[in-house]
Design a protein around this motif. Structure first.
Motif, PDB file in Angstrom:
ATOM      1  N   SER A 259      -9.400 -11.692  -8.760  1.00 59.19           N
ATOM      2  CA  SER A 259     -10.466 -12.166  -7.875  1.00 59.19           C
ATOM      3  C   SER A 259     -11.146 -13.425  -8.401  1.00 59.19           C
ATOM      4  O   SER A 259     -12.042 -13.962  -7.755  1.00 59.19           O
ATOM      5  CB  SER A 259     -11.516 -11.061  -7.699  1.00 59.19           C
TER       6      SER A 259
ATOM      7  N   LYS B 102       0.843  -1.196   0.000  1.00 58.77           N
ATOM      8  CA  LYS B 102       0.000   0.000   0.000  1.00 58.77           C
ATOM      9  C   LYS B 102       0.877   1.244   0.000  1.00 58.77           C
ATOM     10  O   LYS B 102       1.779   1.393   0.818  1.00 58.77           O
ATOM     11  CB  LYS B 102      -0.890   0.011   1.241  1.00 58.77           C
TER      12      LYS B 102
ATOM     13  N   ASP C 199      -6.735  -2.102  -2.892  1.00 58.88           N
ATOM     14  CA  ASP C 199      -7.287  -3.378  -3.368  1.00 58.88           C
ATOM     15  C   ASP C 199      -6.185  -4.343  -3.765  1.00 58.88           C
ATOM     16  O   ASP C 199      -6.365  -5.569  -3.719  1.00 58.88           O
ATOM     17  CB  ASP C 199      -8.201  -3.144  -4.581  1.00 58.88           C
TER      18      ASP C 199
ATOM     19  N   GLU D 246      -6.582  -7.331   1.173  1.00 62.75           N
ATOM     20  CA  GLU D 246      -7.771  -6.610   0.715  1.00 62.75           C
ATOM     21  C   GLU D 246      -8.470  -7.325  -0.446  1.00 62.75           C
ATOM     22  O   GLU D 246      -8.263  -8.510  -0.673  1.00 62.75           O
ATOM     23  CB  GLU D 246      -7.383  -5.171   0.333  1.00 62.75           C
ATOM     24  N   ARG D 247      -9.268  -6.614  -1.184  1.00 62.04           N
ATOM     25  CA  ARG D 247     -10.240  -7.157  -2.138  1.00 62.04           C
ATOM     26  C   ARG D 247      -9.687  -8.244  -3.052  1.00 62.04           C
ATOM     27  O   ARG D 247     -10.297  -9.301  -3.207  1.00 62.04           O
ATOM     28  CB  ARG D 247     -10.793  -6.004  -2.975  1.00 62.04           C
ATOM     29  N   TYR D 248      -8.542  -7.997  -3.668  1.00 63.28           N
ATOM     30  CA  TYR D 248      -8.032  -8.940  -4.667  1.00 63.28           C
ATOM     31  C   TYR D 248      -7.049  -9.961  -4.107  1.00 63.28           C
ATOM     32  O   TYR D 248      -6.528 -10.782  -4.859  1.00 63.28           O
ATOM     33  CB  TYR D 248      -7.360  -8.171  -5.816  1.00 63.28           C
TER      34      TYR D 248
END
Length: 314
Positions: A295, A39, A47, A52-54
């Protein structure tokens, strides 16, 4: 006498490591979301981190890197513009791939809110870097990506290059127009300063060659020397593309040339680099570029764009 001269030339090439020929291949590739796993403060890249998301971990990251490196290696371009690269780290890791050990890169950080920008790869055996500068859009463009200017020597000739990634279709038109106008301004400035320049403009234009946004490059209100040739116009007319949206092919990825460099483009013209493994083979999205979908397990492809390239006989 002649064998001795040839021997001296070969020895010189061996020690300099630079191989000169009259032809060079120039390309462009939007590699789509080439992020590292860390990050970056102040950027919307969360993401693409492991938690996180992925679930963007080192396994996915290096798989993406190797997939992109394979495409670049298969293209074999001497000069290759890139879009959607995050930083120096990803470029260092990219050229550390065994198949790209002959490449170096140019990149500057941008103000893009996600932290992605443009870069240039070049083969150090055929191209030598002379100058590189990041250029800002004229006026106020929010979250802007830089335009990258590079001057290099290839095939014994100096070549000026502008690499860009114009704001996407959903962005306010004034920002898109300002970006294109800025690109035209910088291109014209190069040619006005030196009318002998060989100038390449490349990038993800987020517009097709015949769209109104691109018309400024061909407009007859400018003198011939400040009008640009787009070899992708005909390919678009015949239904070819680099990016597919809602079943329709678009050629957003383009390479434009000034009048002097147009003379170096052979009859074969412009190319889209497409191989079977770069497109989805079946299903709802059959024929679309094979993306790397972090994802979705097993959908670890390449990019949502296909690369483009031309060969110039300098």
């Amino acid at each position: 006498m002649y064998p001795k001269l040839v021997f001296i030339i070969l020895i010189t090439l061996f020690f300099t490591g630079t191989v000169y020929s009259g032809k060079i291949t120039v390309g462009f590739y939007n590699v789509e979301n080439l992020f590292d796993t860390i990050k970056e403060p102040g950027k919307l890249d969360g993401d693409f981190t492991p938690s996180e998301r992925y679930k963007w971990d080192s396994g996915k990251y290096f798989m993406k890197l190797n997939n992109i490196a394979q495409v670049i290696s298969d293209m074999g371009a001497d000069i290759l513009g890139l879009a959607e690269v995050e930083n120096h780290t990803v470029l260092e890791d990219l050229i550390e791939c065994e198949m790209l050990r002959d490449y170096d890169y140019v990149h500057f950080p941008s103000d893009d809110r996600r932290g992605i920008g443009v870069a240039l790869l070049y083969n150090v055996r055929t191209v030598s870097l002379m100058e590189a500068v990041p250029l800002e859009y004229k006026g106020k463009n929010r979250n802007q990506r830089n335009i990258l200017y590079v001057k290099c020597r290839a095939a014994g000739e100096e070549v000026d290059i502008l690499v860009c990634h114009i704001p996407s279709v959903g962005t306010n038109n004034k920002y898109r127009s300002n970006a294109v106008n800025s690109l035209k301004y910088y291109a014209d400035s190069i040619l006005i300063a030196d009318n002998a320049s060989r100038l390449v403009i490349m990038g993800d234009m987020n517009a097709n060659p015949s769209d109104k946004l691109m018309s400024i490059f061909y407009s007859e209100k400018f003198p011939d020397e400040l009008r640009y040739y787009n070899p992708y116009t005909d390919l678009y007319k015949y239904g070819y593309g680099t990016y597919k949206y809602r079943g329709r092919w678009n050629i957003y990825d383009q390479i434009l040339l000034n009048r002097k460099l147009k003379e170096c483009l052979p009859q074969t013209g412009a190319h889209i680099f497409i191989r079977d493994h770069l497109v989805i083979p079946s299903g709802r999205y059959k024929g679309y570029p094979f993306r790397f979908e972090p994802s979705i397990d097993g959908q670890y492809g390449y990019s949502d764009h296909l690369p483009v390239y031309i060969t110039l006989d300098l």
